[in-house]
Scaffold this motif. Sequence first.
Motif, PDB file in Angstrom:
ATOM      1  N   THR A 336       0.825  -1.206   0.000  1.00  0.00           N
ATOM      2  CA  THR A 336       0.000   0.000   0.000  1.00  0.00           C
ATOM      3  C   THR A 336       0.862   1.259   0.000  1.00  0.00           C
ATOM      4  O   THR A 336       0.389   2.340  -0.356  1.00  0.00           O
ATOM      5  CB  THR A 336      -0.922   0.014   1.227  1.00  0.00           C
ATOM      6  N   ASP A 337       2.117   1.129   0.386  1.00  0.00           N
ATOM      7  CA  ASP A 337       3.052   2.256   0.455  1.00  0.00           C
ATOM      8  C   ASP A 337       3.912   2.269  -0.800  1.00  0.00           C
ATOM      9  O   ASP A 337       4.633   1.305  -1.100  1.00  0.00           O
ATOM     10  CB  ASP A 337       3.942   2.119   1.691  1.00  0.00           C
ATOM     11  N   ALA A 338       3.864   3.364  -1.565  1.00  0.00           N
ATOM     12  CA  ALA A 338       4.627   3.472  -2.808  1.00  0.00           C
ATOM     13  C   ALA A 338       6.123   3.322  -2.570  1.00  0.00           C
ATOM     14  O   ALA A 338       6.861   2.862  -3.453  1.00  0.00           O
ATOM     15  CB  ALA A 338       4.337   4.806  -3.493  1.00  0.00           C
ATOM     16  N   ARG A 339       6.599   3.685  -1.365  1.00  0.00           N
ATOM     17  CA  ARG A 339       8.030   3.565  -1.086  1.00  0.00           C
ATOM     18  C   ARG A 339       8.474   2.106  -1.077  1.00  0.00           C
ATOM     19  O   ARG A 339       9.600   1.781  -1.485  1.00  0.00           O
ATOM     20  CB  ARG A 339       8.354   4.247   0.248  1.00  0.00           C
ATOM     21  N   VAL A 340       7.605   1.227  -0.631  1.00  0.00           N
ATOM     22  CA  VAL A 340       7.925  -0.207  -0.639  1.00  0.00           C
ATOM     23  C   VAL A 340       8.014  -0.708  -2.074  1.00  0.00           C
ATOM     24  O   VAL A 340       8.927  -1.459  -2.444  1.00  0.00           O
ATOM     25  CB  VAL A 340       6.869  -1.001   0.147  1.00  0.00           C
ATOM     26  N   ARG A 341       7.067  -0.265  -2.907  1.00  0.00           N
ATOM     27  CA  ARG A 341       7.069  -0.686  -4.308  1.00  0.00           C
ATOM     28  C   ARG A 341       8.305  -0.150  -5.032  1.00  0.00           C
ATOM     29  O   ARG A 341       8.930  -0.851  -5.841  1.00  0.00           O
ATOM     30  CB  ARG A 341       5.777  -0.222  -4.987  1.00  0.00           C
ATOM     31  N   GLN A 342       8.662   1.095  -4.732  1.00  0.00           N
ATOM     32  CA  GLN A 342       9.863   1.677  -5.331  1.00  0.00           C
ATOM     33  C   GLN A 342      11.115   0.906  -4.916  1.00  0.00           C
ATOM     34  O   GLN A 342      12.030   0.704  -5.720  1.00  0.00           O
ATOM     35  CB  GLN A 342       9.998   3.146  -4.919  1.00  0.00           C
ATOM     36  N   LEU A 395      12.575   1.528   2.441  1.00  0.00           N
ATOM     37  CA  LEU A 395      11.926   0.522   3.275  1.00  0.00           C
ATOM     38  C   LEU A 395      11.895   0.951   4.739  1.00  0.00           C
ATOM     39  O   LEU A 395      10.872   0.793   5.432  1.00  0.00           O
ATOM     40  CB  LEU A 395      12.640  -0.825   3.146  1.00  0.00           C
ATOM     41  N   ALA A 396      13.011   1.495   5.202  1.00  0.00           N
ATOM     42  CA  ALA A 396      13.061   1.955   6.597  1.00  0.00           C
ATOM     43  C   ALA A 396      12.064   3.076   6.833  1.00  0.00           C
ATOM     44  O   ALA A 396      11.348   3.098   7.854  1.00  0.00           O
ATOM     45  CB  ALA A 396      14.480   2.408   6.940  1.00  0.00           C
ATOM     46  N   ALA A 397      12.003   4.027   5.896  1.00  0.00           N
ATOM     47  CA  ALA A 397      11.066   5.144   6.024  1.00  0.00           C
ATOM     48  C   ALA A 397       9.617   4.663   6.001  1.00  0.00           C
ATOM     49  O   ALA A 397       8.730   5.296   6.605  1.00  0.00           O
ATOM     50  CB  ALA A 397      11.305   6.152   4.903  1.00  0.00           C
ATOM     51  N   ALA A 398       9.372   3.545   5.329  1.00  0.00           N
ATOM     52  CA  ALA A 398       8.012   2.992   5.246  1.00  0.00           C
ATOM     53  C   ALA A 398       7.682   2.082   6.421  1.00  0.00           C
ATOM     54  O   ALA A 398       6.594   1.504   6.477  1.00  0.00           O
ATOM     55  CB  ALA A 398       7.854   2.225   3.938  1.00  0.00           C
ATOM     56  N   GLY A 399       8.640   1.958   7.372  1.00  0.00           N
ATOM     57  CA  GLY A 399       8.390   1.155   8.566  1.00  0.00           C
ATOM     58  C   GLY A 399       8.844  -0.284   8.472  1.00  0.00           C
ATOM     59  O   GLY A 399       8.414  -1.126   9.264  1.00  0.00           O
TER      60      GLY A 399
END
Length: 564
Positions: A336-342, A395-399
């Motif tokens: 659900t978090d674009a940062r994970v997908r990136q 990934l870290a920023a996304a938790g």
Amino acid sequence: MGRDTSRLDTIRSGRSELENHYIDELMAGRISRRQFVRRGAVIGMSTSLMSVILTACGGANNSSSSSSSSSTAAGAPVKGGTLKLASQAPAGAINPLTIDDAGGLCMLAQTGEFLAFDNNMALALQPMLATSWKPNADGSVWTFNLRQGVKFHDGSPLTADDVVYTMQQLADPKNASNALSTFTGVLKPAGVVKVDASTVDFHLEAPNGNFPYLVSSDNYNAIIVPNGTDFGKWQKTFIGTGPFKLQSYDQNVSASFVANPDYWGGAPNLSGTTFSFYASQQPQVLALEGGQVDVIVQFVVQGAQSILNNPSYQIIKLKSANHRELSMRNDMAPFTDARVRQAIALSLDRPGMVQALLDGDGELGNDSPFAPKFPSTDTSVPQRAQNIAKAKQLLAAAGHPNGFSTTLTTEQYEEIPALAQVIAAAATKIGVNIKLNVETQPNYYGKATYGNSDWLDAIMSLVDYGDRGVPNVFLEAPLSSGGPWNASHFKNPTYDGLVKQYVAAVDLQTQRTLAGKIETLLLEQTPIVIPYFIDGLTATTSSVHGVNPTSISAIYLKDAYKSA
């Protein structure tokens, strides 16, 4: 040869505003001669007219050369004989409404024909069952004129009634047609209108600058069948208008076809063809090497190195928009978090993939469907590259500083299982553990509808997409909010609006501007990852000539023959 302005003025006086626009673009150097030919064909300019325009602009028409190696030998074709081919086994029944796999669409193309033909060998859209087509001023209505003297295999003549019936069935949501991936939001059944016995109008839901591609061989379900056809029983007859007729079909085993002596384009050179079906690529390579087959319809480098540099075989190579698409469920954690997908996208070594899996026979993907082969692609958008440090930061920023575990579901087809392993190995570098679930194509695709398909329902899914002449289907079916192939469950109103504008645009410059915006948005959101685009590869023995393959896993054999 200089520009013949007097001749150009004479030509331009009888052309439409859109045709003159492309002549202006050509004269100003904003599009190449090849791009002029491609766009001219889409809007219905004849080959002879474009040749005259190109000559008047200076120089001979050299813009339609193929990017592939030719398999046609000099001299008169040999008549007779049977060509033996290896292809992927169809994943289900041969039903023109529902086919969605490589083996199945290859079968449709053996006896069926389309209004237009996207000729990969010539890199242009060409007339087939329609001899010409024209849009109205804004591209919302397209008129197609049908070829005269065409007969179905049962002897009945092709008329506008057959075209209207076919297209209305394909566009009707009640039929759950696979062609709805192309026609949803574009064409409703009521929009297909008979003008007279040899003319059909398509009244579209909105302007569409690339519509002829959507009723061409690109839309592989859109073979024209007789009015009133029961699609569920079509496998018994394979009835169409093509140069070959069905002799026998043994599901999961083989298919045989015989020459159609009454074919509108003249009888084919071959007396017949036989297709042997295989569940994977390796036995196809062994069958070619062992002399059991003359042709492999389509293959990838992985596992086929033994035939690539062997003088006993010819390799036909086509630039293509064929690609693999990794989807991540935008509606399911952690994606659900674009940062994970990136982060997943940034873990990939794309040049390494192209070299290791394709032996260099492909081009880098940039996580949008805009392949380098499309004239509208904005190549100024920066290419995404591997960046492990940035991926870990995201990934870290996304938790997820310690990564996470997930499952990737995919299919047993060509190099895809090996690609899945490469993706999983890359993910370990950023702390992500991906378990692989590799299924047979029938199990993977299921019913190809939400809730009934591992392809569309899995949290991560890796699928194959065949070549197209324009990116419309790639932009809409897997990425628009209501797209029937939206495995990522991506819903973005800004994206939907940009694609609507792109589809409606009829001039290349507007398309390219909008493409740049779409490419940038998809890099920011990363609902999908497209690591590379694959060159279409077909292998034949040195005695085979005149085959016309496509990068969508179909092959056309009207001009094929075998030399002694």
